[in-house]
Design an enzyme around this catalytic site. Structure first.
Site, PDB file in Angstrom:
ATOM      1  N   GLU A 167      -7.058  28.397 -20.844  1.00 29.82           N
ATOM      2  CA  GLU A 167      -5.609  28.320 -21.022  1.00 29.82           C
ATOM      3  C   GLU A 167      -4.892  28.262 -19.671  1.00 29.82           C
ATOM      4  O   GLU A 167      -4.970  29.192 -18.878  1.00 29.82           O
ATOM      5  CB  GLU A 167      -5.110  29.538 -21.806  1.00 29.82           C
ATOM      6  N   PHE A 220      -8.275  35.780 -16.186  1.00 29.74           N
ATOM      7  CA  PHE A 220      -9.526  35.957 -15.433  1.00 29.74           C
ATOM      8  C   PHE A 220      -9.169  36.487 -14.047  1.00 29.74           C
ATOM      9  O   PHE A 220      -8.411  35.860 -13.318  1.00 29.74           O
ATOM     10  CB  PHE A 220     -10.252  34.616 -15.321  1.00 29.74           C
TER      11      PHE A 220
END
Length: 404
Positions: A261, A226
């Protein structure tokens, strides 16, 4: 007379050593001009020490077009050691950049950008609705990685993950379970600007015998990478990007759980604030009704499943809610109840490490961990400035809390 060769052995090494984080200068060429930033990490390219040896006055220019993200690379230095073992920085970078990268020839790059920008369309489909933030319009696109143009965009964007996400690696574009989402600024629909990216993996989950026989599919959506480009940070776009992705994934009946994650600390904060704000604003979390009987009932698991949150994250959000309740005008929970509730999870999480300690030390460790965690929760919640409308507090009206 032949001049003697310059060798590393005859010079002081520090004169020929430079931080690769400092040497690498990144630019995004936008309509308003080129925006500059530098990487957080370069060790995937230049090694763990993040240093480049053997060059003087080294500057590495890496530029991307704001729309197509076409890369341009230029490397300059005034001197180089005559050491055959030295690898050119250009060659090290080109191992990670796409084959389309143009080196040195800026005119060729400008022509290539112009050609790509003519009748440009984003290689994917819009994911959700267009939204506005700070006077500009934004849209999320799910990129078609099966298409040639979609795959090329991934190759151009993925280098950023190495520069800004610790321990990042490139996704396997041949694995159809990977998704790529790109956030665009779309003030000019013909020339959208890349703002950020997110990758997510769709883990297959066994839905149970009956559902499996009936062909029902279940997926755990794992957010992997991200990024909001540094040129667009500070505009609250990270929270918008994350929230909108989460809501769209949650609305998919095949998605049963949304996980992240290995988030770093800054993303953990963004996630906690976004999840907590969303649950408060949607009235899933209500300061008036929350008490220890509720959190110890079926409500906990039912709500977690409905919101498709993993257990650890939902536990953190409930703990934040309880601590916020202690600050409310009419708390119906006690400090002791909340403290014991949180310590119970901390004990279960660290049971093996605590097992070998005597009771007094174990209690002290747990209390220290609780105090640290509570302080961190209040730090996370403080910018949200959770408030209720005065009317709702005065007469108990069924109004949603405000997050200001």
């Amino acid at each position: 007379m032949t001049e003697p060769k310059v060798t590393a052995a005859s010079l002081q090494p520090e004169q020929w050593t430079l931080s690769s984080n400092q040497a690498l200068q990144i630019f995004i060429t936008e309509p308003s001009g080129a925006k500059h930033f530098q990487p957080a990490f370069t060790y995937p390219v230049f090694g763990e020490a993040e240093q480049i040896f053997g060059f003087k006055d080294l500057v590495i220019f890496l530029c991307f077009d704001h729309c197509t993200f076409y890369p341009f690379l230029n490397v300059r230095y005034s001197e180089k050691l005559s050491d055959e073992s030295l690898e050119e920085p250009k060659d090290q970078l080109l191992k990670f950049l796409p084959e389309s990268t143009i080196f040195k020839d800026e005119e060729e790059w400008a022509d290539a950008i112009q050609e790509e920008q003519e009748n440009y369309t984003i290689p994917g489909t819009q994911f959700g609705e267009t939204f506005t933030q700070g006077g500009s319009s934004y849209a999320i696109y799910k990129i078609d990685l099966k298409s040639e143009r979609g795959l090329e965009l991934l190759k151009r964007l993925q280098f950023l993950t190495l520069l800004f996400i610790e321990a990042a690696s490139y996704i396997d574009s041949t694995d159809e379970l990977w998704d790529l989402y790109v956030l665009y600024k779309v003030d000019d629909p013909k020339l959208p600007s890349v703002v950020g990216l997110c990758t997510a993996y769709n883990y297959w989950k066994y839905p149970g015998g009956k559902n499996f026989d009936e062909g029902k599919e279940e997926v755990r959506k794992k957010l992997s990478q991200f990024i909001i480009l540094p040129t667009h940070q500070g505009n609250h776009l990270g929270g918008q990007f994350y929230n909108r992705l989460f809501e769209l994934w949650k609305s998919d009946p095949k998605v049963v759980e949304i996980v992240v994650e290995d988030p770093n600390e800054s993303f953990d904060d963004l996630r906690d604030r976004s999840d907590f704000s969303r649950l408060v604003e949607q009235n899933i979390f209500d300061l008036r009704s929350i008490d220890m009987n509720l959190v110890n009932s079926d409500w906990w698991e039912t709500t977690r499943r409905e919101q498709k949150l993993e257990r650890r994250q939902f536990s953190r959000l409930v703990e934040m809610l309880l601590l916020q309740k202690l600050k409310s005008p009419s708390p119906n929970v006690t400090n002791k109840e909340v403290r014991l509730f949180i310590k119970k999870r901390l004990f279960e999480k660290n049971k093996e490490a605590l097992a070998g300690l005597d009771e007094a030390t174990r209690r002290d460790k747990l209390h220290t961990a609780y105090e640290s965690l509570a302080q961190d929760y209040y730090r996370i919640m403080e910018p949200l400035k959770l408030k209720r409308e005065n009317e709702a507090l005065d007469n108990g009206a069924n109004k949603k809390p405000k997050l200001e």
